[in-house]
Design a protein around this motif. Sequence first.
Motif, PDB file in Angstrom:
ATOM      1  N   SER A  66      87.547  30.572   1.164  1.00 35.89           N
ATOM      2  CA  SER A  66      86.812  30.607   2.624  1.00 35.89           C
ATOM      3  C   SER A  66      85.705  29.795   2.832  1.00 35.89           C
ATOM      4  O   SER A  66      85.035  29.262   1.740  1.00 35.89           O
ATOM      5  N   LEU A  67      85.353  29.290   3.998  1.00 32.21           N
ATOM      6  CA  LEU A  67      84.178  28.317   3.970  1.00 32.21           C
ATOM      7  C   LEU A  67      82.959  29.515   3.853  1.00 32.21           C
ATOM      8  O   LEU A  67      81.930  28.913   2.998  1.00 32.21           O
ATOM      9  N   LEU A 108      76.761  17.404   1.390  1.00 34.38           N
ATOM     10  CA  LEU A 108      77.806  18.463   1.744  1.00 34.38           C
ATOM     11  C   LEU A 108      77.452  19.761   0.959  1.00 34.38           C
ATOM     12  O   LEU A 108      77.491  20.851   1.483  1.00 34.38           O
ATOM     13  N   LEU A 109      77.188  19.739  -0.293  1.00 36.05           N
ATOM     14  CA  LEU A 109      76.885  20.641  -1.071  1.00 36.05           C
ATOM     15  C   LEU A 109      75.632  21.313  -0.690  1.00 36.05           C
ATOM     16  O   LEU A 109      75.366  22.744  -0.474  1.00 36.05           O
ATOM     17  N   LEU A 110      74.713  20.452  -0.194  1.00 34.78           N
ATOM     18  CA  LEU A 110      73.346  21.124   0.033  1.00 34.78           C
ATOM     19  C   LEU A 110      73.402  21.703   1.678  1.00 34.78           C
ATOM     20  O   LEU A 110      72.808  22.690   1.913  1.00 34.78           O
ATOM     21  N   TYR A 111      74.276  20.977   2.444  1.00 34.50           N
ATOM     22  CA  TYR A 111      74.677  21.282   3.865  1.00 34.50           C
ATOM     23  C   TYR A 111      75.383  23.039   3.791  1.00 34.50           C
ATOM     24  O   TYR A 111      74.662  23.738   4.617  1.00 34.50           O
ATOM     25  N   LEU A 112      76.243  23.087   2.908  1.00 33.16           N
ATOM     26  CA  LEU A 112      76.751  24.464   2.822  1.00 33.16           C
ATOM     27  C   LEU A 112      75.825  25.389   2.193  1.00 33.16           C
ATOM     28  O   LEU A 112      75.954  26.451   2.904  1.00 33.16           O
ATOM     29  N   ALA A 121      80.415  28.382   1.027  1.00 32.82           N
ATOM     30  CA  ALA A 121      79.080  28.250   1.158  1.00 32.82           C
ATOM     31  C   ALA A 121      78.260  29.085   0.372  1.00 32.82           C
ATOM     32  O   ALA A 121      77.178  28.532   0.127  1.00 32.82           O
ATOM     33  N   GLU A 122      78.719  30.085   0.101  1.00 33.55           N
ATOM     34  CA  GLU A 122      77.989  31.065  -0.822  1.00 33.55           C
ATOM     35  C   GLU A 122      77.815  30.621  -2.497  1.00 33.55           C
ATOM     36  O   GLU A 122      76.761  30.567  -2.867  1.00 33.55           O
ATOM     37  N   ARG A 123      78.831  30.067  -2.612  1.00 36.68           N
ATOM     38  CA  ARG A 123      78.774  29.343  -4.000  1.00 36.68           C
ATOM     39  C   ARG A 123      77.807  28.364  -4.056  1.00 36.68           C
ATOM     40  O   ARG A 123      77.102  28.240  -4.898  1.00 36.68           O
ATOM     41  N   ARG A 181      88.739  22.167  -0.245  1.00 36.83           N
ATOM     42  CA  ARG A 181      88.120  23.046  -1.023  1.00 36.83           C
ATOM     43  C   ARG A 181      86.860  23.449  -0.162  1.00 36.83           C
ATOM     44  O   ARG A 181      86.178  24.556  -0.378  1.00 36.83           O
ATOM     45  N   TYR A 182      86.308  22.540   0.781  1.00 35.58           N
ATOM     46  CA  TYR A 182      84.981  22.373   1.486  1.00 35.58           C
ATOM     47  C   TYR A 182      85.452  22.948   3.015  1.00 35.58           C
ATOM     48  O   TYR A 182      84.629  23.033   3.766  1.00 35.58           O
TER      49      TYR A 182
END
Length: 306
Positions: free
Chosen positions: A2-3, A70-74, A7-9, A126-127
């Motif tokens: 899930s989002l 995107l990784l940083l935003y999540l 995001a936690e990962r 995935r994201y």
Amino acid sequence: MSLGEIAERCYNMTTSYLEVSTNSIIIRETQDAVRLTRRHLLEDVFTRWSPLNGEISFSYNGGKDCQVLLLLYLSCLWEFFIIQAERSQYDFKYQKFPMENLFSVYIDLAETFPTLESFVNMTSERYQLSLYSSMREHGTKASNMSCAFGDFLKRYPETQAILIGVRATDPFGDTLTPIQKTDSNWPDFYRVQPILHWKLANIWSFLLYSNEPICGLYGNGFTSIGGIDTTIPNPYLTESKDNRSKLPLKFQWEIDNAFKKESDEINVLAIDREDQLWLKKLGPEEYLPGWYLIDDEIERAGRIKK
Ligand code: ATP
């Protein structure tokens, strides 16, 4: 995933990268770059626009720079959620991540590589991107950037700010600022550009450590990806004895210690068959992967004008 889970990962991965203690100058500089981007997102962006109600969207084309952003935003979304949850009167275990998708826009102007197209589709899932594109919306490609953003804003009028993974070393990038309004002849929104200060080496260090899927074109000599008619593998990455010694791999540590690594392979996806044939037609050369090149000056040497 899930989002909330992805995001936690991303939050755990970013925290783990920041905790690395090393003599590598590239890693230390990248840690500074990560801290600055995260601070900017949490303190300047999320205090101005809410990340939870559609005011912020994401400009995504599957390229390495927007993937890093995107990784940083999540990771920041997860931190934002934790901060809000801790303020709540209810225990954390009763709190639910408040979003299911991330609004995003893909401008499908040019004919793209099938490998990139599959990568955009795969990573959208995935994201958990709710990805707008002219093709998905109207069945035709966008005619130009400005019209495409205009169409997107008509469809998502709550959008105030759009995140863009542009860097200062990109063409005209040195005149940009982290938050700026679009020009008067453009649809009205704020461009949010939190990775302007990132260098090419920072992008590879963070992306290779993240162990997130990497678009297959980067594994085959591409260092920056435009349309099919205007992009070839970077000629500076031609596989040769000379180049092997001129371009030593700078990211062995990141590869060996990648986040939650399960195999010795780098998580780079296979290149599409159609693109393999296209590459064969270009010539007999083989290319080193994109991450062998860290010179920002020649990052776009494979972006050609026709
Ligand atoms: P690369 O340079 O390796 O292709 P990239 O695509 O992320 O990586 P740029 O091409 O420099 O980087 O583009 C800068 C940013 O502009 C992207 O990160 C993305 O946010 C935005 N962008 C560029 N092209 C598009 C597009 N077609 N659709 C949506 N956003 C885009």
